[in-house]
Motif scaffolding. Sequence first.
Motif, PDB file in Angstrom:
ATOM      1  N   ILE A 141       0.819  -1.196  -0.024  1.00  0.00           N
ATOM      2  CA  ILE A 141       0.094   0.096   0.215  1.00  0.00           C
ATOM      3  C   ILE A 141       0.876   1.514   0.027  1.00  0.00           C
ATOM      4  N   ASP A 142       0.364   2.481  -0.209  1.00  0.00           N
ATOM      5  CA  ASP A 142       0.980   3.751  -0.180  1.00  0.00           C
ATOM      6  C   ASP A 142       2.152   3.776  -1.137  1.00  0.00           C
ATOM      7  N   ALA A 143       1.606   3.977  -2.292  1.00  0.00           N
ATOM      8  CA  ALA A 143       2.906   4.136  -3.186  1.00  0.00           C
ATOM      9  C   ALA A 143       3.219   5.599  -3.383  1.00  0.00           C
ATOM     10  N   PHE A 144       4.576   5.749  -3.473  1.00  0.00           N
ATOM     11  CA  PHE A 144       5.046   7.225  -3.894  1.00  0.00           C
ATOM     12  C   PHE A 144       6.158   6.996  -5.027  1.00  0.00           C
ATOM     13  N   VAL A 145       6.399   7.869  -5.938  1.00  0.00           N
ATOM     14  CA  VAL A 145       7.173   7.823  -7.095  1.00  0.00           C
ATOM     15  C   VAL A 145       8.226   8.974  -6.803  1.00  0.00           C
ATOM     16  N   GLU A 197       4.105   4.575   7.709  1.00  0.00           N
ATOM     17  CA  GLU A 197       3.536   4.401   6.377  1.00  0.00           C
ATOM     18  C   GLU A 197       3.432   5.882   5.672  1.00  0.00           C
ATOM     19  N   GLY A 198       2.704   6.057   4.685  1.00  0.00           N
ATOM     20  CA  GLY A 198       2.585   7.416   3.990  1.00  0.00           C
ATOM     21  C   GLY A 198       3.668   8.244   3.508  1.00  0.00           C
ATOM     22  N   GLN A 199       4.614   7.469   2.962  1.00  0.00           N
ATOM     23  CA  GLN A 199       6.134   7.929   2.776  1.00  0.00           C
ATOM     24  C   GLN A 199       6.076   8.988   1.605  1.00  0.00           C
ATOM     25  N   CYS A 255      -3.235  14.409  14.515  1.00  0.00           N
ATOM     26  CA  CYS A 255      -2.888  13.399  13.920  1.00  0.00           C
ATOM     27  C   CYS A 255      -2.509  13.745  12.411  1.00  0.00           C
ATOM     28  N   PRO A 256      -1.804  14.543  12.322  1.00  0.00           N
ATOM     29  CA  PRO A 256      -1.487  15.012  10.984  1.00  0.00           C
ATOM     30  C   PRO A 256      -0.553  13.995  10.139  1.00  0.00           C
ATOM     31  N   GLY A 257      -0.530  14.048   8.976  1.00  0.00           N
ATOM     32  CA  GLY A 257       0.367  13.103   8.162  1.00  0.00           C
ATOM     33  C   GLY A 257      -0.060  12.759   6.656  1.00  0.00           C
ATOM     34  N   HIS A 258       0.698  11.748   6.043  1.00  0.00           N
ATOM     35  CA  HIS A 258       0.666  11.282   4.911  1.00  0.00           C
ATOM     36  C   HIS A 258       0.192  12.338   3.719  1.00  0.00           C
TER      37      HIS A 258
END
Length: 507
Positions: A141-145, A197-199, A255-258
């Motif tokens: 999960i959580d793709a980043f390019v 997660e959420g990188q 709860c900030p993020g992603h």
Amino acid sequence: MKCILLATASLVLCMATATSTAQQINANIPGDFADPSVTRQGDTYYAIGTSSEWGPHFPIFKSGNLQQWEQTGFVFDEVPAWAASSFWAPEYYYHHNTYYVYYTAKRKTDGVSCIGVATSAYPDHGFKDHGILIEYGREAIDAFVFNDNGQLYITWKAYGLDNRPIEILGSKLADDGLSLTGKPFTLLKDDHRQGIEGQSILKKDRYYYLFYSAGACCGASCNYNLRVARATAITGPYTDYSANPVLADAGDWKCPGHGTFVEDPAGNYRYVYHAYNKASNIFTGREGMVAALSWNAAQWPVLSHTSATVNPQPPASLHYDFTHPGRKIFWQWDFRSMQPAITEANGQLQLSGTYSDRNPVGIALAVRPYSAAYTISTAVVNHNKAAKGLVIYGDADAAVGIDVEDNQVVCWVSGEGKKTILSTQTVERPEAPVELKMTVYPDFTCRMYWKQGHNWNDLTPKQQPYPIGFLPPWDRAPRPGLHFQGRSNEMAAFSYFDITYHTNGKP
């Protein structure tokens, strides 16, 4: 487009020391808009976010200034052939004059979360699905390019369902963006079992900065925050920042993020991410926020809120008269349990459709709420034995509504696999239009009313605010909207739909 420069000092506001200012900050993309990814085309920004179990899939918003946003559509109007549910964490990427969306969904055949990819020549429509790109163990999960000097890399979260530490993995990505090359490698490992997660990645000077979210993302007990580590090679090893987190609870937000970064035309960079409003919490979901980026003397990043100060009020209420159609309503529904049929004709919105036998609610045609306090209303203008009215829908086993059924007005709730009638009143003129209204209060209660004429009749059980704190699913906000439940040859007809937000928490 996703790189980094120094933000102007005038835009920097340290979250750790500016609580009083942070308390006045409004969401930039209010309402349920988790895991946002952003890109820019000229002077226009486009953002997409998680839709989870709401169809259509992956809402698209656009803005000319990163402050005021309007929805333009969805990435997918239909479910991709391979996917079953859980449409999470879409990632925009622009490459070779093509817009890519890398997204997470659960595979039909086995329920395993995989990463798919779709492409379009346009940022906000025309996406063609290419199927699964990454399947890895029990979930990917959580793709980043990231483009590193011409070599594309894709990163993702793995092992979140295994009895072992979560890892952020990466792989080289083919130049067409549609296949992996080489072997996966580890960027970061969750040795402390805190959840990561959420990188997203950016490069400044000799360092690669890996931003990642830690903790529990969702629900009232979340403890999400944003952290950063850096390395001199994209493959690592990465060293955590000693002053983590770089975004944490502040003011009215938690709860900030992603999120991901985007460059504005002046060369400044912003981080678009999500957070919960502490007051409305899970009733408005994780909302879209924007932070400015600067750097300290040790070349570590500093992220700080940039409020939607140009338009500090909540978004305009929606007043839609079906006798005079105007702006588009971006309806949503629980695609797992229902398939609505919608027709606008003869001054009416006509609603029918099909739904699962395991769904005690029927059809809920809903909108994203921007506040936890609002009133919805409509007029039912046809008469039959079907249920026709208003609903606040979390899922098929968590909904509440008010309907006209034959010659009665009915207040109901769904739970434990069944629909329960709470109260009823008789309609004296069943052939005439019946107006319905539901008011939701900031203490997560509601009241339900109906009328034929000038005065509203209170149908709320015992005429006391009815508790609806059970409505929100774990990862998304409940939706208010129109309701239908009946036979295939029946339908509901409505002359208008209104949603009015209450800024002071009172109707």
